[in-house]
Design an enzyme around this catalytic site. Structure first.
Site, short mmCIF file in Angstrom:
data_model
loop_
_atom_site.label_atom_id
_atom_site.label_comp_id
_atom_site.label_asym_id
_atom_site.label_seq_id
_atom_site.Cartn_x
_atom_site.Cartn_y
_atom_site.Cartn_z
N PHE A 300 24.88 43.62 48.89
CA PHE A 300 24.84 45.62 48.42
C PHE A 300 24.79 45.36 46.42
CE2 PHE A 300 27.89 45.62 51.47
CZ PHE A 300 27.24 46.56 52.61
N ARG A 686 7.26 54.06 56.90
CA ARG A 686 6.80 53.88 58.50
C ARG A 686 7.95 52.74 58.43
NH1 ARG A 686 2.53 49.51 60.87
NH2 ARG A 686 2.51 49.90 63.15
N PRO A 690 13.79 50.89 64.46
CA PRO A 690 14.21 52.40 63.67
C PRO A 690 16.50 52.21 64.50
CG PRO A 690 13.08 52.70 65.82
CD PRO A 690 12.58 51.03 65.43
N THR A 692 17.96 49.41 63.47
CA THR A 692 18.10 48.19 62.75
C THR A 692 18.06 49.55 61.24
OG1 THR A 692 16.02 47.73 61.76
CG2 THR A 692 17.99 45.99 62.85
N GLN A 696 21.00 51.04 58.33
CA GLN A 696 21.40 51.14 57.25
C GLN A 696 21.30 52.17 56.87
OE1 GLN A 696 21.17 48.10 55.02
NE2 GLN A 696 19.12 47.97 54.92
N GLY A 759 11.30 50.95 51.20
CA GLY A 759 12.24 50.19 51.17
C GLY A 759 13.41 51.79 51.54
N GLY A 761 16.75 50.37 51.88
CA GLY A 761 18.69 49.62 51.86
C GLY A 761 19.02 50.71 51.46
N GLU A 762 19.22 51.54 49.96
CA GLU A 762 19.45 51.81 48.91
C GLU A 762 19.29 53.14 49.13
OE1 GLU A 762 19.65 49.24 44.90
OE2 GLU A 762 18.36 48.82 46.57
#
Ligand code: MOS
Length: 795
Positions: A300, A686, A690, A692, A696, A759, A761-762
């Site tokens: 993180f 894209r 789906p 993972t 997230q 991206g 992740g955040e």
């Protein structure tokens, strides 16, 4: 567990035969992976991604030659993890290893006057104590900055002098034969200090004078005048507290010296950076340090280069024995920063029709001198909405405290709380639906510089999300919906996170004559699913089954300078793999023999298909990789590839987006808030996997629940001491707090991003805290502008 021959979670992995590779695991569980192919998948229309499974056999998938991108493949590392066979940094049991415990300073600034280690040295199992008196001479930490391999959070010397620079600084390392003995011996060390005046309160830091962060100062037009003249305006102060990292795996490292070579089993999101940093700090060559970090229990932004790796390496050198150093939960609070405290002025001026004439986002964040991580909250307002005028500014107030770290969407997570709360306040003032207000202010180009958006479909995300969430059923009148003791409300907020691709992508790809491929990239999987998503990207690009792909990562000896940061790994590695594919095709064509069906074709005419190469417009002219290598009498072909520089980021405005929805219940008697429903409607290009990706998004939204409702580092402003460095008193959402979280996405590929993916992740930790706060307003009529929104603020 004893006698069963099965590994225990903690130690067993160390004795385990490591011949069971990740690829082998995928083979064992291959049916689940293969069954998950959904090549036309563009987002879960009615059900969670997990259920979108076809029953196609692996052979059929290979025949198709592609389609793995977009498949809901289960985590490749999942079976190893649930069986306790994934060895984490603190699970390497090395011969003759000793255990480390740390002593932390209890003043914020000054000198160590006396340091008595006598009782510790007499304690059972004691091996060694390292303090500033006997620590090897070392260079200071190198923070993120001009050096591309630097990844520290400060530029401070590590145990080199008697100075104390923050409350919680490590001042002694004790080594002992067991962890318990080390902890006990460390508790016997007696320290006295000569304290000096320290800046430990926000008010004092501001009174000392703040400094502006030039990069975040922008002015377009006269925003103050436009605000003053606006028909409707909001001008308020929003506050967010200190928050700390709480990855499930506390920081840990196991190190061993082999002569002058240092082997580091790390928990890291920056293995190459850490190898370089350790070499630089210890005064040895980069090639003398080998850092691996195959499994990380959450990073993180908190697991870049830290001083604990340095302390472990230095103590191991002194002791002549391998060292395992694990931070206690308290240790993570003492040594690793988190989100800075912010005080944000957020103002919006609007016309009666809702169009914004002014956006002002300014204010102050706590900071330390030479910390590379600004809590850049105004950043989120730069590209969000069309506006006639804009002003942003970030002032730093400097304290004597541990340097703040990057923490999942640094700046944007807390900045979007202010921005998206204020948009909701404008909607209330106008009597307009907050989604319609956002759509009315949708910019056609980037408001800051007029750049084209690479792909921006946030309006679709809003429409799709509103439909799915049942937004039309929302009662816009605050406090109007009550079920028994519970006031019910709905709220929303826009998520956005800037697109990043690292410049250091590089990979080694080895194709073997058995038709399998191995790709080595020094990238990271801190639980995001990197390995799984990248395996899919490689399989798709080379027309292989994922079972034929081994993606190896997180080893400083591998190519690539790719930190797991900025939600950039997927794009960085994807661009690298695409480049490697081109090189591989070119290389294979040099091996084509006259009797091959591919004889005479050029690189432009062929591409990967069905576990080999084929003529693009005539797939009957096909030869498998195995056949090509066998005919050429080659065991393997290896290429090393680096992608082009990430210029797409300079040419266009690139962000991921989301429309975040929340329903809360607030207890009218106790003020307790319960989140009852959440939906993230994402627009992130894209989606590679789906399953993972959905995890997230859910993880980010859960983290935003903590941001909105519970997480609060209690920092004693008199002493600079963190008062609640434990999960007992620092409250993060637990299972019982978290409702069903629904996730959908537009699935529209970004034409300017590698593989069409931006991206993720955040992204979902932004916008969501405001959605929760706005839902609380809708439920209660109370506008809380200071996080966390605890019950005392609602009573
Ligand atoms: Mo991130 S907060 O760039 O790991």
């Amino acid at each position: 567990m004893e006698g069963s021959g099965r590994p225990t979670q903690h130690e067993g992995a160390a004795q385990q035969d490591t011949s069971l590779t990740r690829r082998g695991v995928l083979g064992i569980f291959g049916a689940a992976g293969a069954g998950a192919l959904v090549s036309t998948f563009t987002g879960p229309p009615g059900v969670g991604p997990v259920s979108l499974v076809s029953e196609a056999a692996p052979e059929v998938l290979v025949q198709r030659g592609s389609g793995w991108v977009g498949a809901a493949l289960s985590r490749i590392d999942g079976p190893l993890k649930v069986r306790g066979m994934a060895r984490f940094a603190a699970e390497f049991a090395l011969d003759d290893m000793v255990y480390a415990a740390l002593v932390f300073s209890t003043i914020a600034k000054g000198r160590i006057a006396t340091l008595d280690t006598g009782a510790a040295e007499a304690a059972p199992g004691f091996v060694l104590v390292m303090t500033h008196r006997n620590a090897p001479r070392m260079q200071p930490m190198v923070p993120f900055g001009p050096n591309e391999k630097a990844a520290g959070n400060d530029n401070l010397p590590i145990m080199q002098d008697d100075r104390v620079r923050w409350n919680g600084q490590p001042i002694a390392v004790v080594l002992a034969e067991t962890q318990e003995q080390a902890d006990h011996a460390a508790s016997l060390i007696r320290v006295t200090y000569e304290a000096e005046p320290a800046t430990t309160s926000f008010a004092q830091a501001k009174a000392n004078g703040t400094e502006g962060a030039v990069y975040f100062h922008h002015e377009i037009g006269d925003a103050e005048a436009e605000l003053a003249a606006a028909a409707v305006s909001v001008d308020a102060t929003y506050r967010t507290p200190y928050q700390n990292h709480n990855a499930i795996e506390p920081h840990a490292v196991t190190v061993a010296w082999h002569g002058d070579e240092l082997v580091v089993h790390d928990a890291s999101q920056s293995v190459v950076h850490n190898a370089w940093s350790l070499a630089h700090i210890l005064g040895i060559e980069e090639r003398q340090v080998h850092v691996t970090s195959p499994y990380v229990g959450g990073a993180f932004g908190g697991k870049f280069m830290g001083s604990h790796q340095v302390l472990a390496a230095a103590a191991a050198r002194l002791a002549g024995r391998p060292v395992r150093l694990t931070l206690s939960r308290e240790g993570v609070y003492r040594m690793v920063g988190g989100r800075a405290l912010t005080e944000q002025r957020m103002a919006i001026g609007a016309r009666r029709d809702g169009r914004f004439d002014a956006i002002i986002h300014t204010g102050t964040a706590t900071h330390t001198r030479d910390s590379p991580h600004p809590e850049a909250f105004p950043f989120v307002s730069l590209s969000a909405y069309a506006t006639g005028s804009l002003k942003t500014d970030l002032q730093w107030a400097f304290l004597d405290q541990v340097a703040n770290a990057a923490m999942r969407a640094p700046g944007e997570a807390v900045g979007s709380f202010a921005l998206e709360s204020a948009v909701d306040e404008v909607a209330v003032a106008l009597g307009m639906d907050p989604i319609e207000l956002r759509i009315r202010n949708e910019p056609k180009t980037d408001p800051l510089n007029g750049a084209e958006f690479s792909s921006r479909n946030v309006v679709k995300a809003w429409r799709d999300g509103a439909e799915r969430f049942g937004w039309a059923k929302r009662n816009p009148i605050p406090g109007a919906v009550r079920k028994g003791e519970w006031l019910v409300g709905m709220g929303c907020g826009t998520a956005s996170h800037i697109y990043n691709r690292e410049n250091g992508g590089a990979a080694r790809l080895t194709l073997t004559s058995d038709g399998t491929v191995t790709v080595d990239i020094a990238t990271h999987d801190a639980g995001m699913g990197t390995e799984t998503a990248q395996t899919q990207i490689i399989a798709e690009n080379l027309a292989l089954h994922p079972d034929q792909v081994e993606f190896r990562l997180a080893d400083s000896a591998m190519p690539g300078l790719v930190a797991g940061r900025g939600s950039s790994q997927t794009t960085t590695v994807a661009a690298t793999v695409v480049e490697a594919k081109k090189m591989l095709v070119a290389e294979l064509l040099t091996l084509i023999r006259a009797d091959s069906p591919l004889a005479g074709l050029t690189a432009q005419q062929v591409g990967p298909r069905n576990a080999g190469l084929a003529k693009l417009d005539d797939p009957t002219r096909h030869e498998t990789y195995t056949a090509i290598l066998t005919r050429a009498k080659r065991d393997k072909v290896t290429v090393e590839a680096s992608p082009d520089e990430p210029t797409e980021m300079n040419e266009r405005s690139m962000h991921s987006y989301g429309a975040m929805f929340c329903e809360v219940r607030v207890n009218a008697v106790t003020g307790e808030t319960r989140v009852s429903r959440m939906l993230g409607s994402m627009d992130c290009g894209r989606v590679i996997n789906p399953k993972t990706a959905a995890s997230q998004f859910r993880g980010g939204m859960i983290m935003a629940m903590g941001l909105a409702l519970t997480e609060h580092t209690h920092y004693d402003e008199r002493t600079g001491r963190i008062m609640n460095p434990s999960l007992a008193e620092y409250h993060i959402p637990v299972h019982l707090d978290v409702p069903e979280i629904d996730v959908i996405w537009t699935g529209i590929p970004d034409p300017h991003a590698p593989m069409g993916a931006r991206g993720i992740g955040e992204l979902s930790v932004t916008g969501t805290a405001a959605a929760i706060a706005n839902a609380i307003y809708n439920a209660t009529g109370k506008r809380i502008r200071e996080l966390p929104i605890t019950l005392d603020k609602l009573m």
